[in-house]
Design a protein around this motif. Structure first.
Motif: not given
Length: 289
Positions: A57-61, A96-98, A132-144, A213-219
């Motif tokens: 549900a979190a991923a879908g949101t 932050f994953g570096s 666009a900033t909100l979209a970036g936050c959501c995309w980063g959250g979706y990766i995790l 792959v790790p989230p860092r590489v995926f990002g």
């Protein structure tokens, strides 16, 4: 890379959908059609524990909010500027994953490339920047969150449930903006192609990539989207780039190649086997043995 190419090809097609149904209508059609296809393929069912349901549900949101905010941003900003702001989410994950100095170098090179890609002297709309900033936050959250979903569900059932939930969340917004136009046969046919290219294939590929792959590489790899989008825009839409933008394409490509080159690791020395019958071996046995 398959997901990146699919997303950008689908984005090129959505330019024909925006005038008909608007940003929210595009998102609703994308997610609803993708949900139907993924559910038919994977049949996720409902026999899961609460934690798995919560992650899906979190991923879908995050998907629904990302799509709605990104298309609202594209409606107000040049595509390059909107994509640059969207990259802030994956960039933060990479930063932050570096764990090594070179990781930070590749992340900064990718960020510089995206900035070059979006180079423009036009004033930017404040609301568009916020979306666009909100979209970036959501995309980063979706990766995790997507990483957890990929680890918890070994196939596409989790993705099917996440996209279905995202489609349900987006449905009221799409109906409010487009209404009966969502059911136009020509619109539905084009939306089906967009859903396949922009949702079904990319999200499936993304989850398979996150298993490996790790989230860092995926990002950092997702930073290739503006570069691939620029190439697809040139081929399919006739959108030409300047020298600075092509320099950005090159920088992003180099960063992605560098980020995915894992450092060589020396193999761990093998622990010699203990001969049976030593004191440690005997004390570890149960009376039944």
């Amino acid at each position: 890379m398959g997901g990146v190419v699919g997303l950008q090809c689908g984005a090129a097609l959505t330019t024909r959908l925006h005038p008909a149904v608007g940003p929210a209508g595009v998102v609703t059609l994308r997610l609803c059609i993708a949900a139907v296809v993924l559910t038919a393929l994977w049949r996720p069912g409902l026999r899961w524990d609460r934690t798995t349901f919560g992650i899906a549900a979190a991923a879908g949101t995050l998907l629904a909010v990302h799509h709605l905010s990104f298309y609202e941003a594209v409606d107000r900003l040049p595509l390059g500027a909107a994509t640059t702001m969207e990259f802030l989410g994956p960039f933060a994950i990479a930063l932050f994953g570096s764990r090594r100095a070179t990781d930070l170098l590749w992340a900064c090179l990718a960020a510089a490339g995206v900035v070059l890609l979006s180079h423009s002297g036009m004033p930017l709309d404040a609301a568009g920047l916020a979306f666009a900033t909100l979209a970036g936050c959501c995309w980063g959250g979706y990766i995790l969150v997507g990483k957890h979903l990929a680890e918890r569900v070994p196939d596409g059932r989790g993705l099917a449930l996440a996209v279905t939930w995202g489609a349900l969340l987006s449905l009221p917004y799409g109906i409010a903006q487009a209404g009966i136009r969502l059911l136009d046969p020509g619109t539905l046919a084009l939306a089906a192609a967009v859903a396949a290219l922009s949702s079904v294939l990319p999200y499936t590929f993304h989850l398979e990539a996150l298993r490996r792959v790790p989230p860092r590489v995926f990002g950092i790899l997702t930073s290739l989207e503006p570069a691939v989008g620029a190439l697809i825009g040139l081929v399919l839409l006739g959108q030409h780039l300047g020298v600075a933008q092509w320099a950005g394409v090159t920088a992003v490509a180099l960063a992605s190649i560098g980020a995915t080159r894992a450092p060589s690791r020396a193999p761990k020395p093998a622990t010699p086997d203990r001969p049976s019958g030593t004191p440690d071996d005997l004390t570890s046995r149960t009376p039944a043995e």
